[in-house]
Structures are given as C-alpha cells and as structure tokens.
Design a protein around this motif. Structure first.
Motif, mmCIF file in Angstrom:
data_model
loop_
_atom_site.group_PDB
_atom_site.id
_atom_site.type_symbol
_atom_site.label_atom_id
_atom_site.label_comp_id
_atom_site.label_asym_id
_atom_site.label_seq_id
_atom_site.Cartn_x
_atom_site.Cartn_y
_atom_site.Cartn_z
ATOM 1 N N PHE A 109 0.861 -1.177 0.000
ATOM 2 C CA PHE A 109 0.000 0.000 0.000
ATOM 3 C C PHE A 109 0.894 1.222 0.000
ATOM 4 O O PHE A 109 1.893 1.274 0.731
ATOM 5 N N HIS A 136 0.906 5.270 0.692
ATOM 6 C CA HIS A 136 0.168 6.348 1.326
ATOM 7 C C HIS A 136 0.466 7.661 0.609
ATOM 8 O O HIS A 136 1.631 7.987 0.351
ATOM 9 N N LEU A 170 -5.079 -5.268 5.530
ATOM 10 C CA LEU A 170 -5.459 -4.808 4.201
ATOM 11 C C LEU A 170 -6.605 -5.684 3.708
ATOM 12 O O LEU A 170 -6.395 -6.819 3.291
ATOM 13 N N TYR A 196 -7.274 -0.983 5.984
ATOM 14 C CA TYR A 196 -7.645 -0.526 4.638
ATOM 15 C C TYR A 196 -8.713 -1.454 4.057
ATOM 16 O O TYR A 196 -8.534 -2.674 4.009
ATOM 17 N N LYS A 197 -9.819 -0.855 3.669
ATOM 18 C CA LYS A 197 -10.924 -1.574 3.023
ATOM 19 C C LYS A 197 -11.403 -2.763 3.848
ATOM 20 O O LYS A 197 -11.633 -3.860 3.344
ATOM 21 N N ALA A 213 -8.718 3.554 6.730
ATOM 22 C CA ALA A 213 -8.800 4.092 5.371
ATOM 23 C C ALA A 213 -9.770 3.276 4.521
ATOM 24 O O ALA A 213 -9.623 2.054 4.401
ATOM 25 N N GLU A 214 -10.752 3.953 3.957
ATOM 26 C CA GLU A 214 -11.715 3.349 3.027
ATOM 27 C C GLU A 214 -12.406 2.124 3.626
ATOM 28 O O GLU A 214 -12.620 1.109 2.955
ATOM 29 N N CYS A 215 -12.733 2.226 4.896
ATOM 30 C CA CYS A 215 -13.436 1.151 5.596
ATOM 31 C C CYS A 215 -14.913 1.512 5.769
ATOM 32 O O CYS A 215 -15.291 2.684 5.709
ATOM 33 N N CYS A 267 -13.901 7.013 4.781
ATOM 34 C CA CYS A 267 -14.673 5.924 5.383
ATOM 35 C C CYS A 267 -16.159 6.256 5.420
ATOM 36 O O CYS A 267 -16.567 7.407 5.317
ATOM 37 N N THR A 317 -6.146 9.214 1.722
ATOM 38 C CA THR A 317 -5.767 7.982 1.034
ATOM 39 C C THR A 317 -6.537 7.778 -0.267
ATOM 40 O O THR A 317 -6.179 6.919 -1.076
ATOM 41 N N ASN A 318 -7.584 8.560 -0.440
ATOM 42 C CA ASN A 318 -8.357 8.526 -1.688
ATOM 43 C C ASN A 318 -9.095 9.850 -1.812
ATOM 44 O O ASN A 318 -10.191 10.021 -1.280
#
Length: 254
Positions: free
Chosen positions: A76, A78, A91, A149-150, A172-174, A201, A224-225
């Motif tokens: 990953f 960052h 991850l 992450y996710k 991040a992105e959860c 998130c 992160t996005n």
C-alpha cells in the motif's frame, strides 16, 4: 481462540515474536477463530492480520520492535507518508475485532533522538522548559502504526495504545467502523502522532475514547483517496476530556 503461546511465542519482552504471530494468524484464519494474546510482553515486528481478530487479555502487551528491518514494506502506498510500514496491518477483511484489556505499545520513542530537538526560529532565546517541549529528530520511523484498509465491519474497543511513532490508528476506506473505550496516549514530542485518523470511510462511530496526542486527537480526511469523502460519522466527545477534530477539505467536497 488461537493462543500465540502454542506457536512458540515468548512474553519475556526480549524475544522477537513476529514468526509466532504469523503462524497463529494463519491457524486462526483457517479455523475462523481470533488470536489470543495472553499476559506477558510480546516484542514483535509487523503483524499482518489478514482479516483475523485479536484479543488481548489483561496484562498482555504487544510491543513494537525498535529495529527497522522488522517492518517490511506492505503493498500500500500512502499519499502523504509513502510506503506503508506499520506494526499492525489489515489490508481488506470483514468483521475484524481488536479488543481486550491489554496494551499495544508502539515503542515510537525508540526511533527518535531526544538529544536533538528541532528548535524553531525565535526572536527571543527559548527557555530550557520550552526546548524540552520541542519535537525531536529521527533517522527513520514506521510510516504508520496501526493501519486498516478496506475492512468491512471493523471494531476496536477497550485496548490501550501507547507511544506512536506516527499516526496511531489509521482507518482508510473502511465501512461500518466502531472505535470505543480506547485509551490512546502518545509522546507529545513526536511529530504526526495523530490519535485516530479516519480517511474516506463510511459509517463510523467513535465513542468513549481518551486521547492524548502531540498532533490531532481525531482527524478526518480523504488523504488515502481524494475522490472519496468520509460520510456518516458520529463522534461522542467526553466533557471531561474533549477531543479535537480536524477536518481537511477534500477536493470538490466540503
């Protein structure tokens, strides 16, 4: 639960237990169980959870290694801090829980040289007490500490987390995240040691957490996005110790 002692772990605070954690996680992933960390001080490098849960008994301490070679680069990157190197990483995964009455000691101070303060420019000479509050130099540090992450349905509760070298807990992105009853205490002289950083998130609850940090106690961003905002967050703040929430403006989104 899968006890790390059954996979050769030693809680003497000196033995490196990265391999034992890896074996226990593999067994737990195969059985669908959580990994149990019993009382003792378990020194370790990076723990890759691979979607497995952790339970820390009272008296259990997971302590980060002070050695750079024990933190491999994870897959990953960052946007701010570069290659991911952290103590605990997950991850992707679903229904991941880290809980219990134990401690995660990130050992961040071991990466910094407290004899080399970073002294800002000043028109007046700084006092000794002011110098002792300055951040300090480092040669290297893990770029994250605890990183998710996710992950879908993520829970951290009741655990104490100490001495982060960088952001303490990054999510991040959860989706469907609950962080409750956490005690987070970082060294106030270490830079960038955010308590909790929520990035891109959805459906997040932060409640009943005591956070002491030299940087943001709670930060909310899309770092992160940049294309994905945070949405549907509830933060319950204690009157006794209010948290500071920092929101970074996301491109195209306020």
């Amino acid at each position: 639960m899968i006890n790390i002692l059954d996979y050769g772990a030693s809680g003497d605070g000196l033995t490196l237990n990265t391999g034992s954690f890896c074996k226990a996680i593999a067994a737990a992933k195969a059985s669908g169980e959580a990994v149990l960390v019993p009382a003792g001080c378990f020194l370790t490098g990076t723990i890759d959870l691979q979607g497995v849960s952790l339970h820390l008994e009272k008296g259990a301490v997971i302590k980060g290694s002070p050695n750079r070679e024990d933190y491999p680069i994870m897959p990953f990157h960052h946007n701010e801090l570069g290659d991911l190197q952290a103590l605990i990483v997950c991850l992707e995964g679903e229904d991941v829980v880290i809980d219990g009455d134990g401690v995660i000691d990130l050992n961040g101070s071991s990466f910094f040289d407290f004899s080399r303060p970073i002294i800002p420019e000043s028109r007046v000479e700084m006092t000794q007490s002011q110098l002792e509050e300055c951040t300090v130099e480092r040669e290297w540090r893990p770029t994250q500490s605890i990183f998710f992450y996710k992950v879908k349905k993520l829970t951290m509760r009741d655990v104490t987390v100490l001495d982060a070298p960088c952001w303490t807990i990054t999510v991040a992105e959860c989706v469907n995240v609950k962080l409750t009853g956490m005690n987070i205490d970082t060294n106030l002289r270490l830079p960038n040691d955010d308590g909790i950083h929520i990035s891109s998130c959805d459906d997040v609850i932060i409640s009943g957490c005591n956070i002491s940090s030299g940087d943001d106690c709670i930060a909310i961003s899309g770092i992160t996005n940049w294309a994905k905002p945070c949405e549907n967050l509830v933060i319950s703040v204690s009157r006794r110790r209010p948290a500071y929430v920092k929101c970074r403006k996301i491109q195209g989104y306020t």
